[in-house]
Motif scaffolding. Structure first.
Motif, PDB file in Angstrom:
ATOM      1  N   ARG A  92     -70.108  39.604  40.387  1.00  0.00           N
ATOM      2  CA  ARG A  92     -69.482  39.695  40.165  1.00  0.00           C
ATOM      3  C   ARG A  92     -67.883  41.018  39.999  1.00  0.00           C
ATOM      4  N   ILE A  93     -67.285  40.875  40.382  1.00  0.00           N
ATOM      5  CA  ILE A  93     -66.536  41.617  41.074  1.00  0.00           C
ATOM      6  C   ILE A  93     -66.107  42.922  39.655  1.00  0.00           C
ATOM      7  N   LYS A  94     -66.074  43.580  39.321  1.00  0.00           N
ATOM      8  CA  LYS A  94     -65.558  44.937  38.116  1.00  0.00           C
ATOM      9  C   LYS A  94     -64.070  45.254  37.988  1.00  0.00           C
ATOM     10  N   SER A  95     -63.542  45.395  38.923  1.00  0.00           N
ATOM     11  CA  SER A  95     -62.288  45.441  38.647  1.00  0.00           C
ATOM     12  C   SER A  95     -61.085  45.653  39.920  1.00  0.00           C
ATOM     13  N   PHE A  96     -59.641  45.492  39.591  1.00  0.00           N
ATOM     14  CA  PHE A  96     -59.093  45.697  40.857  1.00  0.00           C
ATOM     15  C   PHE A  96     -58.139  46.815  40.729  1.00  0.00           C
ATOM     16  N   ASN A  97     -57.741  47.614  42.141  1.00  0.00           N
ATOM     17  CA  ASN A  97     -56.583  48.159  41.510  1.00  0.00           C
ATOM     18  C   ASN A  97     -55.065  47.682  42.170  1.00  0.00           C
ATOM     19  N   PRO A  98     -53.687  48.135  41.972  1.00  0.00           N
ATOM     20  CA  PRO A  98     -52.630  47.551  41.936  1.00  0.00           C
ATOM     21  C   PRO A  98     -52.642  48.602  43.486  1.00  0.00           C
ATOM     22  N   SER A  99     -51.410  47.759  44.226  1.00  0.00           N
ATOM     23  CA  SER A  99     -50.921  47.636  45.975  1.00  0.00           C
ATOM     24  C   SER A  99     -50.126  46.992  45.978  1.00  0.00           C
ATOM     25  N   VAL A 100     -48.528  47.536  46.383  1.00  0.00           N
ATOM     26  CA  VAL A 100     -47.190  46.766  46.966  1.00  0.00           C
ATOM     27  C   VAL A 100     -46.911  47.645  48.816  1.00  0.00           C
ATOM     28  N   ILE A 101     -47.023  46.635  49.284  1.00  0.00           N
ATOM     29  CA  ILE A 101     -46.080  46.329  50.288  1.00  0.00           C
ATOM     30  C   ILE A 101     -44.931  45.610  50.792  1.00  0.00           C
ATOM     31  N   ARG A 102     -44.228  46.046  51.478  1.00  0.00           N
ATOM     32  CA  ARG A 102     -43.221  45.299  52.340  1.00  0.00           C
ATOM     33  C   ARG A 102     -43.238  45.074  53.275  1.00  0.00           C
ATOM     34  N   THR A 103     -42.856  43.400  53.572  1.00  0.00           N
ATOM     35  CA  THR A 103     -42.927  43.314  54.826  1.00  0.00           C
ATOM     36  C   THR A 103     -40.988  42.605  55.195  1.00  0.00           C
ATOM     37  N   ALA A 104     -40.723  42.482  56.674  1.00  0.00           N
ATOM     38  CA  ALA A 104     -39.669  41.409  56.169  1.00  0.00           C
ATOM     39  C   ALA A 104     -39.540  40.451  56.263  1.00  0.00           C
ATOM     40  N   VAL A 105     -39.110  39.581  55.946  1.00  0.00           N
ATOM     41  CA  VAL A 105     -38.748  38.174  56.040  1.00  0.00           C
ATOM     42  C   VAL A 105     -37.328  37.563  57.001  1.00  0.00           C
ATOM     43  N   ARG A 106     -37.635  36.545  57.768  1.00  0.00           N
ATOM     44  CA  ARG A 106     -36.384  36.411  58.909  1.00  0.00           C
ATOM     45  C   ARG A 106     -35.794  35.356  57.875  1.00  0.00           C
ATOM     46  N   GLY A 107     -34.988  35.132  57.682  1.00  0.00           N
ATOM     47  CA  GLY A 107     -33.829  34.039  57.010  1.00  0.00           C
ATOM     48  C   GLY A 107     -33.197  33.130  57.475  1.00  0.00           C
ATOM     49  N   VAL A 108     -32.126  32.672  56.897  1.00  0.00           N
ATOM     50  CA  VAL A 108     -31.415  31.820  57.284  1.00  0.00           C
ATOM     51  C   VAL A 108     -30.012  32.718  58.868  1.00  0.00           C
ATOM     52  N   ARG A 109     -29.616  33.815  57.285  1.00  0.00           N
ATOM     53  CA  ARG A 109     -28.471  34.775  57.982  1.00  0.00           C
ATOM     54  C   ARG A 109     -29.152  36.038  58.056  1.00  0.00           C
ATOM     55  N   ARG A 110     -29.675  36.297  57.660  1.00  0.00           N
ATOM     56  CA  ARG A 110     -30.748  37.798  57.730  1.00  0.00           C
ATOM     57  C   ARG A 110     -31.608  37.945  57.829  1.00  0.00           C
ATOM     58  N   ILE A 111     -32.338  39.032  57.921  1.00  0.00           N
ATOM     59  CA  ILE A 111     -33.553  39.337  58.141  1.00  0.00           C
ATOM     60  C   ILE A 111     -33.967  40.122  55.991  1.00  0.00           C
ATOM     61  N   ARG A 112     -34.718  39.940  55.697  1.00  0.00           N
ATOM     62  CA  ARG A 112     -34.406  40.613  54.295  1.00  0.00           C
ATOM     63  C   ARG A 112     -35.940  41.654  53.913  1.00  0.00           C
ATOM     64  N   VAL A 113     -36.106  42.362  53.522  1.00  0.00           N
ATOM     65  CA  VAL A 113     -37.327  43.322  52.885  1.00  0.00           C
ATOM     66  C   VAL A 113     -38.025  42.200  51.472  1.00  0.00           C
ATOM     67  N   VAL A 114     -39.154  41.745  51.513  1.00  0.00           N
ATOM     68  CA  VAL A 114     -40.007  40.772  50.221  1.00  0.00           C
ATOM     69  C   VAL A 114     -40.427  42.621  49.774  1.00  0.00           C
ATOM     70  N   LYS A 115     -40.960  42.709  48.925  1.00  0.00           N
ATOM     71  CA  LYS A 115     -41.161  43.436  48.101  1.00  0.00           C
ATOM     72  C   LYS A 115     -42.490  42.919  47.335  1.00  0.00           C
ATOM     73  N   ILE A 116     -44.029  42.342  47.642  1.00  0.00           N
ATOM     74  CA  ILE A 116     -44.967  41.879  47.728  1.00  0.00           C
ATOM     75  C   ILE A 116     -46.311  43.092  46.585  1.00  0.00           C
ATOM     76  N   ALA A 117     -46.722  42.721  45.275  1.00  0.00           N
ATOM     77  CA  ALA A 117     -47.400  42.907  44.330  1.00  0.00           C
ATOM     78  C   ALA A 117     -48.457  42.554  44.713  1.00  0.00           C
ATOM     79  N   LEU A 118     -50.118  42.514  44.666  1.00  0.00           N
ATOM     80  CA  LEU A 118     -51.208  42.688  45.376  1.00  0.00           C
ATOM     81  C   LEU A 118     -52.196  43.637  44.055  1.00  0.00           C
ATOM     82  N   ARG A 119     -53.450  43.153  43.688  1.00  0.00           N
ATOM     83  CA  ARG A 119     -54.444  43.781  43.531  1.00  0.00           C
ATOM     84  C   ARG A 119     -55.091  43.564  43.893  1.00  0.00           C
TER      85      ARG A 119
END
Length: 297
Positions: free
Chosen positions: A205-232
């Motif tokens: 059994r997993i007792k707990s999770f720690n929140p974390s946020v990372i940012r990564t660049a995603v290439r779109g059709v016209r431009r590259i945008r930064v995506v913020k992803i919330a992880l546990r």
């Protein structure tokens, strides 16, 4: 009565793609317009390898996929749907429109119709289902999803927050499962109980999770945008750090594979490397961006 239709690509795909028109006709009144819905049917021969699995864990803002080949974990995909954030944004917009005014007001009704929340959510759901379908066909795999109806009822019963209950109702999880059921793939539902709180490698059994946020660049059709992803994140018994949604997807796949024995996510010997691949509904099954935070050796 003759009805003239406006030519479009979707209708042509069904008319000339091997589908047949049924006798079912649905009529819906939309203000001064009358909408007619036609139903097409087509028979598919579905083949799959029972040891190849696309395990689907549907969450509020993402859909995480764990790909198993020959019973072993091969790839992990995370599709950023942002449906939860869309529900919150539209809820706030509806509050601003109706503040101090009745919903029977003509201008209010007109403004609410222009929001087009359902169309936007359905577009994301259909694109996500298309990605899952392509992965299943490419890997000759069965699609395994959690029993979302039971999980949704449990979350509503446990939640005393009206806003959270509204978000759960607007989640569109069951809609994604229904759309997958109409694809030429084999879909199986399994219980998702404790799938996100059990170590897939040790069974503890997993007792707990720690929140974390990372940012990564995603290439779109016209431009590259930064995506913020919330992880546990949590550290498992073998020292590996994994996200809660990834753990849920892996355990859903293992629950299906366990019907034929006692599977393991990874073999006990030999090196392994599995990377979590970030995707958006507008991208295909081979995304250019990878989150290199998951590396299994």
């Amino acid at each position: 009565m003759k009805i003239h239709y406006r030519s479009n690509r979707q209708l042509h795909r069904y008319l000339y793609g091997g589908w047949r028109l049924t006798d079912e006709l649905k009529i819906k009144l939309d203000g001064k317009r009358v909408l007619l819905y036609l139903t097409f049917k087509r028979d598919f021969e579905v083949t799959y390898n029972p040891n190849n699995v696309i395990a689907v864990d549907v969450n509020e803002n993402n859909v995480t996929l764990a790909v198993f080949k020959d019973g072993g974990l091969s790839d992990v995909y995370r599709i950023e749907t942002n449906l939860g954030r869309i529900v919150i944004a539209y809820s706030e917009r509806r509050k601003r429109i109706t503040k101090g005014r009745s919903t029977r007001d003509r201008e209010v009704r007109k403004a609410l119709r222009k929001l087009r929340e359902r169309e936007r959510k359905m577009d994301i759901i259909y694109k996500t289902a298309r990605i899952i379908e392509e992965l299943a066909l490419a890997n000759n795999a069965v699609v395994v999803v959690g029993n979302v109806h039971r999980g949704k009822r449990r979350l509503i019963n446990e939640s005393g927050n009206k806003r959270l209950t509204h978000r759960i109702h607007q989640w569109s999880v069951a809609t994604l499962v229904r759309v997958l059921g109409g694809k030429p793939i084999h879909v199986v539902e399994v219980s998702e109980a404790y799938s996100s709180s059990t170590d897939p490698f040790t069974g503890n059994r997993i007792k707990s999770f720690n929140p974390s946020v990372i940012r990564t660049a995603v290439r779109g059709v016209r431009r590259i945008r930064v995506v913020k992803i919330a992880l546990r994140l949590t550290r498992l018994g073998n020292g590996l750090v994994l996200d809660r949604d990834v753990i849920g997807a892996i355990n859903i796949g293992l629950k299906y594979l366990s019907t034929g024995g006692s599977p393991m996510a990874l073999a006990s010997t030999g090196p392994h490397e599995v990377r979590l691949k970030l995707m958006t509904p507008n991208q295909g099954p081979t995304p250019p961006t990878e989150i290199k935070a998951i590396k299994i050796h």
